[in-house]
Design a protein around this motif. Structure first.
Motif, PDB file in Angstrom:
ATOM      1  N   UNK A  24       0.832  -1.201   0.000  1.00 46.76           N
ATOM      2  CA  UNK A  24       0.000   0.000   0.000  1.00 46.76           C
ATOM      3  C   UNK A  24       0.867   1.251   0.000  1.00 46.76           C
ATOM      4  N   UNK A  25       1.871   1.269   0.847  1.00 48.24           N
ATOM      5  CA  UNK A  25       2.772   2.428   0.926  1.00 48.24           C
ATOM      6  C   UNK A  25       3.572   2.569  -0.374  1.00 48.24           C
ATOM      7  N   UNK A  26       3.987   1.450  -0.960  1.00 47.26           N
ATOM      8  CA  UNK A  26       4.699   1.514  -2.238  1.00 47.26           C
ATOM      9  C   UNK A  26       3.794   2.073  -3.338  1.00 47.26           C
ATOM     10  N   UNK A  27       2.529   1.675  -3.339  1.00 46.35           N
ATOM     11  CA  UNK A  27       1.580   2.200  -4.315  1.00 46.35           C
ATOM     12  C   UNK A  27       1.359   3.693  -4.154  1.00 46.35           C
ATOM     13  N   UNK A  28       1.262   4.143  -2.909  1.00 44.50           N
ATOM     14  CA  UNK A  28       1.114   5.581  -2.641  1.00 44.50           C
ATOM     15  C   UNK A  28       2.359   6.334  -3.091  1.00 44.50           C
ATOM     16  N   UNK A  29       3.523   5.784  -2.774  1.00 42.89           N
ATOM     17  CA  UNK A  29       4.786   6.398  -3.176  1.00 42.89           C
ATOM     18  C   UNK A  29       4.862   6.535  -4.700  1.00 42.89           C
ATOM     19  N   UNK A  30       4.515   5.482  -5.406  1.00 42.11           N
ATOM     20  CA  UNK A  30       4.561   5.531  -6.868  1.00 42.11           C
ATOM     21  C   UNK A  30       3.540   6.520  -7.426  1.00 42.11           C
ATOM     22  N   UNK A  31       2.377   6.597  -6.791  1.00 43.24           N
ATOM     23  CA  UNK A  31       1.367   7.568  -7.219  1.00 43.24           C
ATOM     24  C   UNK A  31       1.915   8.983  -7.120  1.00 43.24           C
ATOM     25  N   UNK A  32       2.574   9.279  -6.023  1.00 42.11           N
ATOM     26  CA  UNK A  32       3.151  10.618  -5.843  1.00 42.11           C
ATOM     27  C   UNK A  32       4.231  10.905  -6.882  1.00 42.11           C
ATOM     28  N   UNK A  33       5.076   9.912  -7.192  1.00 42.86           N
ATOM     29  CA  UNK A  33       6.114  10.118  -8.195  1.00 42.86           C
ATOM     30  C   UNK A  33       5.523  10.315  -9.585  1.00 42.86           C
ATOM     31  N   UNK A  34       4.460   9.566  -9.897  1.00 42.28           N
ATOM     32  CA  UNK A  34       3.813   9.738 -11.204  1.00 42.28           C
ATOM     33  C   UNK A  34       3.213  11.143 -11.306  1.00 42.28           C
ATOM     34  N   UNK A  35       2.526  11.569 -10.267  1.00 43.35           N
ATOM     35  CA  UNK A  35       1.948  12.920 -10.263  1.00 43.35           C
ATOM     36  C   UNK A  35       3.050  13.959 -10.429  1.00 43.35           C
ATOM     37  N   UNK A  36       4.130  13.803  -9.672  1.00 42.89           N
ATOM     38  CA  UNK A  36       5.249  14.743  -9.774  1.00 42.89           C
ATOM     39  C   UNK A  36       5.809  14.778 -11.195  1.00 42.89           C
ATOM     40  N   UNK A  37       6.021  13.607 -11.783  1.00 45.24           N
ATOM     41  CA  UNK A  37       6.581  13.548 -13.133  1.00 45.24           C
ATOM     42  C   UNK A  37       5.688  14.199 -14.178  1.00 45.24           C
ATOM     43  N   UNK A  38       4.378  14.187 -13.928  1.00 48.40           N
ATOM     44  CA  UNK A  38       3.445  14.741 -14.906  1.00 48.40           C
ATOM     45  C   UNK A  38       3.147  16.224 -14.703  1.00 48.40           C
ATOM     46  N   UNK A  39       3.312  16.720 -13.469  1.00 48.53           N
ATOM     47  CA  UNK A  39       2.961  18.130 -13.240  1.00 48.53           C
ATOM     48  C   UNK A  39       4.170  19.065 -13.218  1.00 48.53           C
ATOM     49  N   UNK A  40       5.377  18.520 -13.313  1.00 46.85           N
ATOM     50  CA  UNK A  40       6.549  19.390 -13.400  1.00 46.85           C
ATOM     51  C   UNK A  40       6.421  20.306 -14.608  1.00 46.85           C
ATOM     52  N   UNK A  41       7.117  21.426 -14.542  1.00 50.05           N
ATOM     53  CA  UNK A  41       7.090  22.355 -15.668  1.00 50.05           C
ATOM     54  C   UNK A  41       7.542  21.657 -16.948  1.00 50.05           C
ATOM     55  N   UNK A  42       8.654  20.934 -16.876  1.00 52.07           N
ATOM     56  CA  UNK A  42       9.103  20.114 -18.003  1.00 52.07           C
ATOM     57  C   UNK A  42       8.792  18.671 -17.639  1.00 52.07           C
TER      58      UNK A  42
END
Length: 66
Positions: A24-42
């Motif tokens: 569960x924690x790994x899934x949450x961690x990956x969700x946050x990284x995916x969001x970060x990768x998609x909302x960065x300026x580049x």
């Protein structure tokens, strides 16, 4: 890396339940990284793509462990 959850999913479905907290924690961690990768300026699509399977496998492993 998250392919290593497949044996745990199989064990969970066979009745030998594992601890659901870590996936569960790994899934949450990956969700946050995916969001970060998609909302960065580049956008960082390789980062998002590399972490997306962790969301899927983490959630499946979590639910089968309950």
């Amino acid at each position: 890396m998250y392919i290593s959850y497949v044996p745990q999913i199989i064990n969970n479905l066979s009745g030998a339940k594992g601890n659901p907290i870590q996936p569960l924690v790994a899934g949450i961690n990956c969700t946050l990284w995916v969001i970060y990768g998609l909302i960065k300026e580049k956008r960082d699509l390789p980062l998002a793509a590399a972490n997306f399977p962790g969301i899927i496998f983490g959630i499946i492993t979590f639910w089968t462990a309950l």
